[in-house]
Design an enzyme around this catalytic site. Structure first.
Site, mmCIF file in Angstrom:
data_model
loop_
_atom_site.group_PDB
_atom_site.id
_atom_site.type_symbol
_atom_site.label_atom_id
_atom_site.label_comp_id
_atom_site.label_asym_id
_atom_site.label_seq_id
_atom_site.Cartn_x
_atom_site.Cartn_y
_atom_site.Cartn_z
ATOM 1 N N ASP A 213 0.863 -1.225 -0.095
ATOM 2 C CA ASP A 213 -0.099 0.049 0.059
ATOM 3 C C ASP A 213 0.827 1.151 -0.072
ATOM 4 O O ASP A 213 1.987 1.340 0.500
ATOM 5 C CB ASP A 213 -0.867 -0.147 1.367
ATOM 6 N N GLU B 47 0.012 -0.685 5.939
ATOM 7 C CA GLU B 47 1.104 -0.049 6.729
ATOM 8 C C GLU B 47 0.973 1.307 6.711
ATOM 9 O O GLU B 47 1.129 2.121 7.839
ATOM 10 C CB GLU B 47 2.431 -0.687 6.307
#
Length: 388
Positions: free
Chosen positions: A73, A143
């Site tokens: 991500d 994250e």
């Protein structure tokens, strides 16, 4: 060696803005699956937060077990019109790979995958025959977000399946100025809170009928900011407390407010646990407030303790690979913010080593292709030494 630039481009071209998967885990699933890894896609949910897809892949069943961890991500690109190359185009220009995640941290994942594929090809599939140890990839999709449905749950899921890691490398952009200058061997913890001072509301023309919390909270801010929390140690810089906002919720200029609040964050080293740190600050607030000022701290929940992987055989292995490729002796450092390594340290020794982090989260995020290639060579050198 596997084409690390092509792998990084495939990942960058997936618009995986947290917590969206965007196709990035699919790229890894196909590539690792074709190489003989057993691949799992795992989705975690929690009320109040988005569902998050994660990936765990392993080849081999025996020890030693080296894990590469990271996240696909990325943060939003911001104003895409401000990018000289498309944020998700993965363009290469003047020897640089552009795109959101090029540094943080799709480039790091691409280097780990390329190095692993090359190692497997050169070692006659030793890991597939279960006589050469194990390599795994633990990749999350949140994250950059709230980090509740990613690494922390994926680690627990893996542990329930009997997975045991001997060591882990997180491919976060650890280097400061040049490839090979820094290995992160730990991180300070993070704890936030709000200092609250209660007063008595009243008219400014009649201060004797009120109790103004504004000068009181100012005095407490000075008191808490003045004395150091510790002196640091060989692995960590001193802990620091920083106030980030002060608010009284008062729009009237002729009213003494009833309450004042000040938010703060503490980055703390291993002189403290969350419990001892909170006790220390509570005691300092009580001492500074005395019997007159009514003050207390509201603590925010935190899952970020300090940790350190002590220098030893594992850090020596990574250092040797870095020196061979770059000629540099990396600094073993614990500075900077937090990362998912704070969760992994509960399962095995962990270090962070990736690209140079100067352009992460910026418009026109990019990494030199030469750095990507060096990182791949370093990871390959780590694999050679680790499984020797």
């Amino acid at each position: 060696m596997a084409d690390v630039v092509a792998i990084a481009q495939d990942l960058i071209r997936c618009p995986s803005v947290t917590p969206a998967e965007g196709g990035a885990l699919g790229v890894l699933e196909r590539m690792l699956g074709d190489a003989g890894f057993t691949v799992h896609r795992v989705t975690f949910s929690e009320a109040g937060s988005a569902d998050v897809e994660n990936l765990y892949a392993r080849i081999g069943t025996e020890a030693p077990h080296l894990c590469f961890a990271g996240h696909t991500d990325v943060v939003p690109p911001g104003d895409e019109a401000a990018w000289s190359h498309g944020a998700f185009a993965g363009d290469v220009k003047d020897g640089k790979l552009f795109g959101r995640g090029a540094v943080d941290m799709k480039g790091g994942i691409a280097a780990a995958v390329a190095a692993t594929l090359d190692y497997l090809a050169a070692n006659n599939d030793k890991l597939q025959k279960n006589d050469g140890g194990s390599i795994s990839f633990l990749i999350t999709g949140d994250e950059e977000g709230v980090a509740v449905n990613g690494t922390i749950k994926l680690l627990a899921w893996a542990a329930e399946r009997g997975e045991k890691f001997d060591h882990c490398i997180v491919g976060e952009p650890s280097n400061v100025e040049a490839m090979g200058d820094t290995i992160k061997i730990g991180r300070r913890g993070s704890q936030s809170g709000t200092l609250v001072v209660d007063g008595v509301q009243g008219h400014v023309a009649y201060p004797h009928r009120a109790s103004n919390p504004v000068p009181d909270i100012a005095a407490l801010i000075v008191a808490l900011s003045g004395d150091p929390l510790d002196q640091g140690n060989a692995q960590f810089q001193p802990s620091n407390l920083e106030f980030t906002s002060v608010d009284v919720g008062n729009t009237a200029s002729n009213v003494i407010p009833a309450q004042a609040k000040a938010k703060f964050n503490i980055r703390f080293n291993d002189h403290h646990t969350q419990e001892t740190l909170r006790a220390l600050i509570d005691a300092r607030v009580a001492a500074a407030a005395g019997n007159r000022i009514k003050a207390h701290v509201i603590w925010e929940p935190s899952n970020s303790d300090s940790f350190v992987t002590r220098p030893g055989a594992f850090t020596d292995t990574v250092t040797a690979a870095i020196r061979e490729i770059t000629g540099r002796m990396p600094d073993l450092n614990t500075g900077g913010g937090t990362s998912d390594a704070r969760f992994i340290k509960n399962y095995c020794p962990v270090i962070e080593f990736g690209l140079v982090g100067q352009t992460m989260h910026q418009v026109d995020e990019h990494t030199p292709v030469a750095d990507l290639e060096q990182l791949t060579q370093i990871y390959r050198g780590v694999l050679d030494r680790y499984f020797a």
